[in-house]
Design an enzyme around this catalytic site. Structure first.
Site, PDB file in Angstrom:
ATOM      1  N   CYS A   1      -4.920  -3.815   3.033  1.00 30.95           N
ATOM      2  CA  CYS A   1      -4.605  -3.481   4.426  1.00 30.95           C
ATOM      3  C   CYS A   1      -5.727  -3.794   5.417  1.00 30.95           C
ATOM      4  O   CYS A   1      -5.918  -4.949   5.803  1.00 30.95           O
ATOM      5  CB  CYS A   1      -4.177  -2.019   4.502  1.00 30.95           C
ATOM      6  SG  CYS A   1      -3.182  -1.613   5.978  1.00 30.95           S
TER       7      CYS A   1
ATOM      8  N   GLU B   1       0.846  -1.189   0.000  1.00 32.71           N
ATOM      9  CA  GLU B   1       0.000   0.000   0.000  1.00 32.71           C
ATOM     10  C   GLU B   1       0.886   1.245   0.000  1.00 32.71           C
ATOM     11  O   GLU B   1       1.994   1.244   0.544  1.00 32.71           O
ATOM     12  CB  GLU B   1      -0.881  -0.015   1.250  1.00 32.71           C
ATOM     13  CG  GLU B   1      -1.920   1.071   1.315  1.00 32.71           C
ATOM     14  CD  GLU B   1      -2.826   0.956   2.528  1.00 32.71           C
ATOM     15  OE1 GLU B   1      -3.959   1.435   2.455  1.00 32.71           O
ATOM     16  OE2 GLU B   1      -2.386   0.378   3.553  1.00 32.71           O
TER      17      GLU B   1
ATOM     18  N   LYS C   1     -10.719  -0.075  -2.163  1.00 34.96           N
ATOM     19  CA  LYS C   1     -10.691  -0.473  -0.751  1.00 34.96           C
ATOM     20  C   LYS C   1     -12.048  -0.255  -0.083  1.00 34.96           C
ATOM     21  O   LYS C   1     -12.594   0.848  -0.092  1.00 34.96           O
ATOM     22  CB  LYS C   1      -9.603   0.323  -0.026  1.00 34.96           C
ATOM     23  CG  LYS C   1      -9.355  -0.099   1.415  1.00 34.96           C
ATOM     24  CD  LYS C   1      -8.190   0.703   2.001  1.00 34.96           C
ATOM     25  CE  LYS C   1      -7.811   0.244   3.394  1.00 34.96           C
ATOM     26  NZ  LYS C   1      -6.655   1.008   3.932  1.00 34.96           N
TER      27      LYS C   1
END
Length: 286
Positions: A162, A43, A116
């Site tokens: 993440c 990321e 995301k």
């Protein structure tokens, strides 16, 4: 059936975008010379902080990754990039962007885009203290599994970013959609990474019976007058929950990156799934 060599690249990205791009290019070249056919970046690979500067260069950076993938003939999971538009092309309101992960195939074609879904919001015992990605990013709402052929092997690549790794239903859904490998580009804080990173990767591998590829930022990042510490420990975990590769460090090498290598063996994974057919016993949404 053969195996696929995978490279997970660990970075210590700073605020100089062009310097970061040079390191990324060098790391990808290095990984390809070692036989990697799928390369996963962390990321915020191109910059830590200062997302608006990178947003303005979104199309340019996409072309940068596409050129690298085509030149080296490899699949690249391009960490994350801040994108000013939704997948349908509409602009995002309130000066926000989406944190997107791009999968680029060996012809340089963008194979998949994942936005995301779970935005990081937490209070952490570190110098930053409070984190809230919702102030910068708009959450995505669509799960993605890309059907790829790598070295003649058909493989489904599920995509996370993440904080997504904390939500077991996501990995299980990706498995149901055909995932064999799940990519997790990340920039875990030092404290949360130390406590949870490996446990979460192993748990999601067991939940989904997929290989999990965790590519991480590691070390100190100077962002203006503040410093952020990330945990590193880029790692690969197989479908049985076994750690098969680990950088074993918070930091990166003297060249600005560390590469972790592992192999995806579809026959071995099939045997793991056959020995414990958990997805024959439990169906989400049933």
């Amino acid at each position: 059936m053969t195996t696929i060599t995978i490279a997970s690249i660990q970075l210590n990205s700073q605020t100089d975008i062009d310097a970061n791009l040079h390191i990324i290019s060098t790391a990808i070249t290095d990984a390809t010379t070692q036989g990697a056919r799928l390369i996963v970046l962390p990321e915020n690979a191109c910059v830590m902080g200062r997302q608006s500067q990178l947003t303005d260069r979104f199309d340019e950076i996409c072309e940068f990754y596409q050129s690298l993938a085509k030149t080296h003939g490899v699949h690249i999971l391009a960490g994350t990039l801040p994108c000013p538009t939704r997948p349908n092309g509409t602009a995002i309101a309130h000066d926000k962007v989406r944190q997107v992960s791009l999968l680029i195939d060996d012809t340089g074609t963008i194979k998949a885009r994942y936005d995301k879904i779970h935005l990081f919001r937490a209070t952490v015992d570190d110098a930053t203290g409070s984190y809230d990605e919702g102030k910068t990013f708009e959450a995505g709402d669509r799960l993605i599994v890309a059907d790829c052929v790598i070295d003649g092997i058909h493989v489904g690549i599920g995509m996370m970013i993440c904080f997504d790794v904390r939500f077991p239903a996501l990995s299980q859904r990706l498995r149901q959609m055909g995932a064999d490998i799940i990519t997790v580009p990340a920039a875990f804080t030092y404290q949360t990474g130390k406590a949870h990173w490996q446990l979460l990767l192993q748990a999601r591998a067991l939940d989904s019976q997929c290989m999990i590829i965790g590519s991480a930022q590691g070390g100190s990042h100077q962002i203006g007058s503040s410093t952020r510490e990330t945990w590193g420990h880029s790692m690969m975990v197989d479908a049985s929950g076994k750690v098969v590769a680990d950088s074993d460090t918070t930091d990166i090498g003297t060249d600005g990156y560390t590469v972790v290598y592992g192999k995806f063996d579809p026959d071995k994974q099939a045997k793991i799934r056959q020995a414990m057919p958990i997805f024959d016993c439990h169906r989400l949404g049933a």
